[in-house]
Scaffold this motif. Structure first.
Motif, PDB file in Angstrom:
ATOM      1  N   GLY A 201       0.803  -1.218   0.000  1.00  0.00           N
ATOM      2  CA  GLY A 201       0.000   0.000   0.000  1.00  0.00           C
ATOM      3  C   GLY A 201       0.835   1.268   0.000  1.00  0.00           C
ATOM      4  N   LEU A 202       2.051   1.184  -0.565  1.00  0.00           N
ATOM      5  CA  LEU A 202       2.964   2.321  -0.558  1.00  0.00           C
ATOM      6  C   LEU A 202       3.685   2.427  -1.900  1.00  0.00           C
ATOM      7  N   TRP A 203       4.311   3.582  -2.137  1.00  0.00           N
ATOM      8  CA  TRP A 203       4.968   3.889  -3.398  1.00  0.00           C
ATOM      9  C   TRP A 203       6.485   3.968  -3.239  1.00  0.00           C
ATOM     10  N   TRP A 204       7.196   3.458  -4.259  1.00  0.00           N
ATOM     11  CA  TRP A 204       8.611   3.757  -4.384  1.00  0.00           C
ATOM     12  C   TRP A 204       8.735   5.144  -5.000  1.00  0.00           C
ATOM     13  N   GLY A 218      16.922  -4.375   5.115  1.00  0.00           N
ATOM     14  CA  GLY A 218      16.446  -5.359   4.145  1.00  0.00           C
ATOM     15  C   GLY A 218      15.052  -5.107   3.612  1.00  0.00           C
ATOM     16  N   GLN A 219      14.383  -4.076   4.123  1.00  0.00           N
ATOM     17  CA  GLN A 219      13.025  -3.762   3.665  1.00  0.00           C
ATOM     18  C   GLN A 219      13.051  -2.846   2.434  1.00  0.00           C
ATOM     19  N   ASP A 220      11.910  -2.772   1.751  1.00  0.00           N
ATOM     20  CA  ASP A 220      11.786  -1.843   0.625  1.00  0.00           C
ATOM     21  C   ASP A 220      11.934  -0.408   1.107  1.00  0.00           C
ATOM     22  N   CYS A 221      12.409   0.452   0.209  1.00  0.00           N
ATOM     23  CA  CYS A 221      12.575   1.860   0.550  1.00  0.00           C
ATOM     24  C   CYS A 221      11.310   2.632   0.187  1.00  0.00           C
ATOM     25  N   TYR A 222      10.517   2.942   1.177  1.00  0.00           N
ATOM     26  CA  TYR A 222       9.339   3.781   0.989  1.00  0.00           C
ATOM     27  C   TYR A 222       9.606   5.107   1.692  1.00  0.00           C
ATOM     28  N   TRP A 223       9.914   6.104   0.894  1.00  0.00           N
ATOM     29  CA  TRP A 223      10.264   7.417   1.438  1.00  0.00           C
ATOM     30  C   TRP A 223       9.003   8.129   1.913  1.00  0.00           C
ATOM     31  N   SER A 224       9.069   8.666   3.106  1.00  0.00           N
ATOM     32  CA  SER A 224       7.897   9.275   3.722  1.00  0.00           C
ATOM     33  C   SER A 224       7.295  10.382   2.859  1.00  0.00           C
ATOM     34  N   ARG A 225       8.098  11.380   2.487  1.00  0.00           N
ATOM     35  CA  ARG A 225       7.510  12.504   1.751  1.00  0.00           C
ATOM     36  C   ARG A 225       7.034  12.083   0.370  1.00  0.00           C
ATOM     37  N   ILE A 265       2.598   1.986  11.247  1.00  0.00           N
ATOM     38  CA  ILE A 265       3.989   2.447  11.199  1.00  0.00           C
ATOM     39  C   ILE A 265       4.165   3.874  11.721  1.00  0.00           C
ATOM     40  N   GLN A 266       3.109   4.448  12.299  1.00  0.00           N
ATOM     41  CA  GLN A 266       3.292   5.739  12.962  1.00  0.00           C
ATOM     42  C   GLN A 266       4.155   5.561  14.203  1.00  0.00           C
ATOM     43  N   ARG A 267       5.073   6.491  14.418  1.00  0.00           N
ATOM     44  CA  ARG A 267       5.928   6.448  15.601  1.00  0.00           C
ATOM     45  C   ARG A 267       5.096   6.738  16.866  1.00  0.00           C
ATOM     46  N   LYS A 268       5.609   6.329  17.999  1.00  0.00           N
ATOM     47  CA  LYS A 268       4.912   6.577  19.266  1.00  0.00           C
ATOM     48  C   LYS A 268       4.772   8.064  19.561  1.00  0.00           C
ATOM     49  N   ASP A 269       5.727   8.873  19.030  1.00  0.00           N
ATOM     50  CA  ASP A 269       5.659  10.314  19.300  1.00  0.00           C
ATOM     51  C   ASP A 269       4.747  11.057  18.330  1.00  0.00           C
ATOM     52  N   GLY A 270       4.128  10.341  17.385  1.00  0.00           N
ATOM     53  CA  GLY A 270       3.181  10.958  16.468  1.00  0.00           C
ATOM     54  C   GLY A 270       3.711  11.183  15.066  1.00  0.00           C
ATOM     55  N   PHE A 271       5.017  11.186  14.894  1.00  0.00           N
ATOM     56  CA  PHE A 271       5.614  11.379  13.573  1.00  0.00           C
ATOM     57  C   PHE A 271       5.674  10.050  12.825  1.00  0.00           C
ATOM     58  N   TRP A 272       6.020  10.138  11.533  1.00  0.00           N
ATOM     59  CA  TRP A 272       6.419   8.978  10.750  1.00  0.00           C
ATOM     60  C   TRP A 272       7.888   9.150  10.385  1.00  0.00           C
ATOM     61  N   ASN A 273       8.626   8.049  10.359  1.00  0.00           N
ATOM     62  CA  ASN A 273      10.032   8.095   9.972  1.00  0.00           C
ATOM     63  C   ASN A 273      10.170   8.420   8.490  1.00  0.00           C
ATOM     64  N   VAL A 274      11.327   8.980   8.105  1.00  0.00           N
ATOM     65  CA  VAL A 274      11.550   9.287   6.684  1.00  0.00           C
ATOM     66  C   VAL A 274      11.605   8.017   5.859  1.00  0.00           C
ATOM     67  N   SER A 275      12.070   6.926   6.440  1.00  0.00           N
ATOM     68  CA  SER A 275      12.029   5.615   5.796  1.00  0.00           C
ATOM     69  C   SER A 275      10.930   4.825   6.487  1.00  0.00           C
ATOM     70  N   LEU A 276       9.815   4.641   5.788  1.00  0.00           N
ATOM     71  CA  LEU A 276       8.620   4.147   6.460  1.00  0.00           C
ATOM     72  C   LEU A 276       8.750   2.724   6.990  1.00  0.00           C
ATOM     73  N   HIS A 277       9.595   1.912   6.359  1.00  0.00           N
ATOM     74  CA  HIS A 277       9.758   0.538   6.812  1.00  0.00           C
ATOM     75  C   HIS A 277      11.119   0.262   7.437  1.00  0.00           C
ATOM     76  N   ASP A 278      11.896   1.314   7.676  1.00  0.00           N
ATOM     77  CA  ASP A 278      13.196   1.121   8.324  1.00  0.00           C
ATOM     78  C   ASP A 278      13.481   2.287   9.266  1.00  0.00           C
ATOM     79  N   SER A 279      13.174   2.093  10.521  1.00  0.00           N
ATOM     80  CA  SER A 279      13.374   3.157  11.514  1.00  0.00           C
ATOM     81  C   SER A 279      14.849   3.384  11.832  1.00  0.00           C
ATOM     82  N   THR A 280      15.713   2.485  11.371  1.00  0.00           N
ATOM     83  CA  THR A 280      17.145   2.633  11.656  1.00  0.00           C
ATOM     84  C   THR A 280      17.850   3.497  10.616  1.00  0.00           C
ATOM     85  N   ASN A 281      17.177   3.797   9.505  1.00  0.00           N
ATOM     86  CA  ASN A 281      17.788   4.598   8.440  1.00  0.00           C
ATOM     87  C   ASN A 281      17.339   6.047   8.580  1.00  0.00           C
TER      88      ASN A 281
END
Length: 377
Positions: A201-204, A218-225, A265-281
């Protein structure tokens, strides 16, 4: 009072305080956040036609970044119709003679983004000069057999609403059909098998991020913006298209798939990470993607497309995060990722860091605020 009763009262108060903290602010408070942020920008840029100078080049002020800001300004004007806002937008159009970067023959969606505001201003005061060039530019697309111009997901937000608005104004289905043809190529053909992955349900962002490209985890890169642009495109098209126009159901289906994908995939603080499926990037707070998702969700809830029990807490948490963690007292916005195409661009972000272009970040914030305002009691 026995200990059990004391504990019960404490728990009740704790839950009540937590719930109160996550309520949507009152309209007045939402509008204040939007107003102070916009005032900061208008004060900084009193000359609407002044070129935008960056280290690599000088650009005219009708580029896409400024176009997105004016989308937000017009949304603010809709809920708070101050003459200063209208005059500021008209001045911008007049300073460019209502023209497009690279002229009417441009096929670049970024250059056509300014047309969204030109059209909105035309609808307020129907002076043909306001709509002449953007109509001519889109008409050249419609009459062309080419349809593979939108090779990056951002293009959907830049150009689709323009075509939808023209279709409404002129009651001409050719705008809708060409828009769908170009959208369909981006979604299902561009790159390997299209930029949209229905499984997630996301776009590259573009073909550079098609599999086998992966993020560090190892996940797909789904950029937040990038996904935020897709959300905004669908919302702004659905908001103006008549109910009986072909392909509307598909736009709405994709919109709902995206809304569902964003929930877990919303963060606990209310934001979304820039990499939607990789919070470490480059994980962390980021305004633009979060604002665009908030905009899309608030619109969908207001239109009855989304479940209030599920989405209102998500919207509330996101808006409170944006208004509390990003807006400085003077209106400057922190945690805005600058221009780019992937998580690493413009990093690291911070509350104090000024992005290379701050106009589009404000536009995203104003779009979110305008819809949250309409939800607030």
């Amino acid at each position: 009072m026995n200990t059990r009763v004391q504990i019960a009262i404490f728990l009740f108060l704790a839950v009540s305080i937590h719930s109160f903290g996550q309520d949507l602010p009152k309209k007045k408070k939402i509008l204040k956040s939007m107003t102070v942020a916009n005032a900061y920008f208008m004060k900084k840029w009193p000359d609407t036609g002044k070129p935008i100078v960056s280290p690599d080049r000088t650009r005219p002020s009708n580029i896409w970044t400024r176009g997105v800001y004016y989308e937000g300004l017009m949304a603010l004007y809709q809920i708070d119709p101050k003459k200063d806002y209208y005059n500021y937008a008209v001045s911008w159009g007049e300073s460019h003679k209502w023209g497009l970067r690279d002229g009417i023959k441009t096929r670049n969606a970024d250059n056509q983004c300014c047309g969204q505001t030109y059209i909105d201003l035309y609808l307020i005061d129907k002076k043909e000069e306001r709509i002449r060039d953007i109509k001519a530019s889109i008409d050249s697309l419609v009459s062309s057999s080419k349809f593979d111009d939108w090779t990056w997901v951002d293009a959907l937000q830049m150009a689709m609403p323009v075509m939808a608005k023209l279709g409404v104004i002129y009651n001409d289905t050719r705008y809708y059909e060409k828009m769908y043809q170009m959208y369909d190529h981006s979604k299902n053909i561009q790159g390997d098998k299209g930029l949209y992955n229905p499984a997630d349900g996301l776009w590259w962002r573009d073909k550079d991020f098609d599999p086998p490209y992966t993020e560090p985890n190892g996940q797909d890169c789904y950029w937040s913006r990038g996904n935020g642009w897709a959300v905004a495109a669908l919302v702004r098209v659905l908001d103006v298209m008549p109910a009986n126009v072909p392909h509307r159901e598909e736009y709405q289906k994709t919109y709902l798939e995206m809304m569902k994908a964003l929930v877990p995939i919303q963060r606990k603080d209310g934001f979304w990470n820039v990499s939607l499926h990789d919070s470490t990037n480059y994980g962390g707070k980021e305004l633009t993607g979060t604002a665009l998702f908030t905009y899309g969700m608030a619109w969908g809830l207001r239109k009855g497309l989304l479940d209030e029990k599920t989405y209102k807490p998500i919207i509330t948490k996101a808006w409170n995060a944006l208004a509390t963690d990003c807006v400085h007292d003077n209106g400057f916005l922190g945690y805005v990722q600058g221009t780019g195409k992937e998580p690493k661009d413009g990093q690291p972000l911070s509350y104090e860091k000024e992005p290379n272009f701050e106009d589009f970040g404000l536009g995203c914030f104003l779009l979110a605020g305008s819809e949250v305002y309409k939800l607030s009691k």
